[in-house]
Design a protein around this motif. Structure first.
Motif: not given
Length: 271
Positions: A28-29, A32-33, A50, A52, A56-58, A91, A132
């Motif tokens: 998903k991330s 999204s990115t 973000d 998540d 939080p990976s974005i 985020s 996201d």
């Protein structure tokens, strides 16, 4: 348009897109990115929210780790990830003192932060806000949908991988969309085969066709299949702009096409 919903920090946002999946680890991330980058290259001003909270990976995917969130009269100022300020990001990753810190919160505290993200981030004028989300259909999803509902229109992009175990979980996400009144823009099948960089042969590592079959059975659009691509993985690890830097890669046509379908559908479906 979102401006008709009333005053607030989302009043200048034209279209809100939620990226959802009932399954974790489907990308998903990543979607999204890359969707945000593709929309930016189409001349749109984009924000990414973000939510998540536990993963939080974005910020890393956009090379924005360690950046600070500042306050202004209108609330939190999101982090701009490019010099042109065409992509802004908010985020929980920006609020943690240590990037390895775990967010050990119960539902009510998570829900309160999500509501604060929606009400207190000064996005300004945006063409698209990409949200996201974490996997599943739990408290965080309900809090997100409820907080965003006054700023309709809303559209959902549902991500799956091809294999049956993922498709089964993602089917429940489509049920969640129906129950909460979220319009589904379409299904994206991620990790759809591995294209060899040497001979260009495609190997279906995780089966094939599950996402398209799911979309057909659910009566929603199928937006496309994104293959496993080492250049895409590498660009995310390094925080590079994949859409700009790798136009000849195997994943580029799929991601570009998905963004074009969102652009063509959104005004008709969301205005």
């Amino acid at each position: 348009m979102g401006t008709a919903a009333g005053p607030g920090n989302l009043a200048g946002v034209r279209h809100i897109l939620l990226v959802l999946s009932g399954k974790g680890g489907v990308g998903k991330s990543t979607i999204s990115t890359e969707l945000a980058l593709a929309l930016r290259h189409a001349g749109k001003k984009v924000g990414i929210l973000d939510v998540d909270l536990c993963g939080p990976s974005i910020p890393r995917m956009l090379r924005a780790q360690g950046r600070a969130v500042h306050q202004c009269d209108g609330g939190w100022v999101p982090v701009f990830v490019d010099q042109e300020q065409s992509i802004s990001l908010m985020s929980v990753g920006f609020l943690l003192e240590n990037p390895d810190e775990a967010l050990v919160w119960r539902g009510p505290k998570k829900n309160a932060l999500i509501k604060q993200f929606v009400s207190d981030v000064a996005w300004g004028q945006l063409d698209y806000l990409v949200v996201d989300t974490p996997p599943g259909t739990s408290d965080e999803h309900m809090a997100t949908v409820d907080a965003l509902r006054p700023y309709s229109p809303l559209g959902a992009l549902v991500v799956t991988t091809p294999q049956a175990v993922s498709v089964g979980d993602v089917r429940r996400e489509l049920t969640f969309c129906r129950k909460t009144g979220l319009q589904v823009l379409g299904v994206v099948e991620n990790m759809s085969g591995f294209v060899c960089p040497h001979c260009a042969e495609c190997t279906n590592v995780f089966s094939r066709g599950g996402g398209e079959e799911l979309a057909t059975l659910a009566g929603v659009p199928f937006l496309g299949s994104v293959p496993l691509d080492p250049e895409l993985c590498g660009s995310l690890e390094e925080g590079r702009d994949f859409i700009r830097d790798f136009p000849k890669s195997s994943a580029f046509p799929a991601l570009f096409s998905i963004a074009q379908k969102v652009l063509s559908q959104a005004p008709a479906r969301l205005s």
